[in-house]
Motif scaffolding. Structure first.
Motif, PDB file in Angstrom:
ATOM      1  N   ARG A 195       0.808  -1.216   0.000  1.00 47.59           N
ATOM      2  CA  ARG A 195       0.000   0.000   0.000  1.00 47.59           C
ATOM      3  C   ARG A 195       0.845   1.271   0.000  1.00 47.59           C
ATOM      4  O   ARG A 195       0.307   2.372  -0.014  1.00 47.59           O
ATOM      5  N   GLY A 228       3.180   2.219  -2.283  1.00 46.43           N
ATOM      6  CA  GLY A 228       3.515   2.741  -3.595  1.00 46.43           C
ATOM      7  C   GLY A 228       4.882   2.305  -4.076  1.00 46.43           C
ATOM      8  O   GLY A 228       5.571   1.498  -3.438  1.00 46.43           O
ATOM      9  N   LYS A 232      -6.543   3.066   4.221  1.00 44.57           N
ATOM     10  CA  LYS A 232      -6.826   4.421   3.753  1.00 44.57           C
ATOM     11  C   LYS A 232      -6.511   4.538   2.262  1.00 44.57           C
ATOM     12  O   LYS A 232      -5.715   3.772   1.720  1.00 44.57           O
ATOM     13  N   ASP A 233      -7.135   5.532   1.621  1.00 47.78           N
ATOM     14  CA  ASP A 233      -6.827   5.779   0.214  1.00 47.78           C
ATOM     15  C   ASP A 233      -5.351   6.085   0.037  1.00 47.78           C
ATOM     16  O   ASP A 233      -4.723   5.653  -0.930  1.00 47.78           O
ATOM     17  N   ASP A 234      -4.798   6.878   0.960  1.00 50.91           N
ATOM     18  CA  ASP A 234      -3.370   7.169   0.974  1.00 50.91           C
ATOM     19  C   ASP A 234      -2.817   6.626   2.284  1.00 50.91           C
ATOM     20  O   ASP A 234      -3.067   7.172   3.363  1.00 50.91           O
ATOM     21  N   TRP A 247       0.267   6.395   3.357  1.00 47.97           N
ATOM     22  CA  TRP A 247       1.520   6.956   3.873  1.00 47.97           C
ATOM     23  C   TRP A 247       1.252   7.793   5.132  1.00 47.97           C
ATOM     24  O   TRP A 247       0.284   8.553   5.178  1.00 47.97           O
ATOM     25  N   ARG A 290       6.350  14.037   0.051  1.00 46.74           N
ATOM     26  CA  ARG A 290       5.855  13.525   1.329  1.00 46.74           C
ATOM     27  C   ARG A 290       6.276  14.427   2.483  1.00 46.74           C
ATOM     28  O   ARG A 290       5.515  14.646   3.436  1.00 46.74           O
ATOM     29  N   GLN A 308       3.995  17.379   2.406  1.00 50.10           N
ATOM     30  CA  GLN A 308       2.659  16.988   2.853  1.00 50.10           C
ATOM     31  C   GLN A 308       2.594  16.918   4.379  1.00 50.10           C
ATOM     32  O   GLN A 308       1.588  17.304   4.989  1.00 50.10           O
TER      33      GLN A 308
END
Length: 361
Positions: free
Chosen positions: A26, A28, A131-133, A135, A301, A304
């Motif tokens: 998950r 990436g 989760k969708d993302d 990270w 990242r 973010q």
């Protein structure tokens, strides 16, 4: 992923490896890890440099033997997790999820340094893989760096959240030239052992900064920056051991700190800087870097995670060709060296770079 078809945990732990694979799937696409880490849940008879040996409360640790083997050692005691790797020591405090060891294996597989992978593993929470993302980007879940000296008594003044184009320049002449072209953030990085030359160059650069109402930072030489009333000073991680951060803050200087990954970012934030520099984004010839290039995926990242907490500057190997990709991460500033100092036409290079920032904002 390189977790497949190899020994990730020792002794073999089927449940842990399944969770690690699920997490890794998950996260990436990331470059394959150069070190094929093996997370050891007990000390092997013949440890090696690819072993990361985990000890929990109640276990005895023969640190001398393990140090000679080249293995890394991870000690987990309550909320404190300490990583020892050779002479280096990384201490973190925070809440651990039940699957943090599986997350650690997954982040190691993403080619992060062991101390940065540990930060991410401690920030991981059970269910994040749904989760969708997946990270970790919630700053509240990240650990804090332990065993640090006290932060400065007062906070350094803030600087703009978006410092824009940020040339790092070798001389006062270059500072004057670039500020005359409309740049409003710059840094003097003067490499000299001549004290008189250094004082002249800093004083001249600071005066140019005042004349243009610019954000002029002095690299490393914090005493001279204080003496001349500079806008700010930029320090590396190694300078945190020797610089008087209280004196810098009391003098009203802004403080920029270099970082090279998650652990150093958390460490730097403890000292309440005015901005963080994130790098090196790309390979650079202007300075010997302690770490390999971070790349745009990591930079995105970092942005973010830290946007809204502290102003950020991308640095390292950034030229006109690379700048659009850097700005696409959402970062508020990009530091350049050769893109300005080695440009055939300085004015044209500065104008083009400035337009990139203007179009992004």
């Amino acid at each position: 992923m390189s977790l497949l078809n190899r020994e990730v945990f020792w002794p073999p732990a089927d449940e842990l490896i399944e969770v690690a694979k699920r997490i890794r799937a998950r996260l990436g696409e990331w470059p394959a890890a150069e070190t094929r880490w093996r997370v050891c849940l007990t000390a092997p008879e013949a440890p090696n440099t690819g072993d990361l040996i985990v000890f929990t409360e109640g276990q005895n640790v023969d640190m001398e033997r393990l140090a000679k083997s080249g293995a890394a050692v991870l000690e987990a005691h309550g909320s404190r997790v300490t990583l020892r790797r050779g002479d280096e020591r990384f201490a973190l405090e925070g809440e651990c999820s039940d699957n943090w060891l599986a997350a650690l294996a997954a982040f190691l597989d993403c080619h992060f340094e062991s101390h940065d992978a540990l930060v991410l593993a401690l920030a991981w929470r059970a269910g994040d893989e749904n989760k969708d993302d997946a990270w970790p980007v919630d700053f509240a879940t990240f650990p804090r760096v332990a065993e640090l000296p006290p932060a400065p008594e007062s906070r350094c003044p803030p600087c703009p959240d978006r410092l824009g184009l940020y040339p790092v320049l070798p001389s006062a002449e270059w500072v004057e030239r670039v500020l005359d072209l409309g740049v409003r953030t710059a840094q003097l990085r003067r490499k000299t052992s001549d004290a008189a030359d250094l004082q002249r160059e800093i004083a001249r650069s600071v005066e140019a900064g005042r004349r243009h109402d610019a954000h002029l930072f002095i690299n490393d030489h914090w005493r001279e920056a204080i003496a001349t009333g500079a806008y700010g000073v930029h320090l590396g991680q190694e300078d945190l051991q020797t610089a008087d951060l209280n004196a810098i803050a009391k003098a009203g200087l802004r403080l920029g700190l270099s970082t090279h990954g998650y652990y150093e970012m958390l460490r730097a934030l403890h000292f309440r800087p005015s901005y963080l520099a994130l790098g090196a984004v790309f390979p650079t010839r202007t300075k010997v870097m302690p770490t390999k290039p971070q790349g745009l995926a990591r930079l995105a990242r970092y942005v973010q995670l830290l946007s809204g907490h502290v102003p950020l500057v991308a640095i390292g190997g950034i030229d006109a060709k690379a700048m659009p990709g850097v700005l696409a991460t959402g970062i508020g500033s990009g530091a350049v060296v050769r893109a300005v100092t080695e440009a055939p036409d300085t004015a044209a290079a500065v104008s083009s770079l400035q337009q990139m920032f203007a179009s992004q904002w």
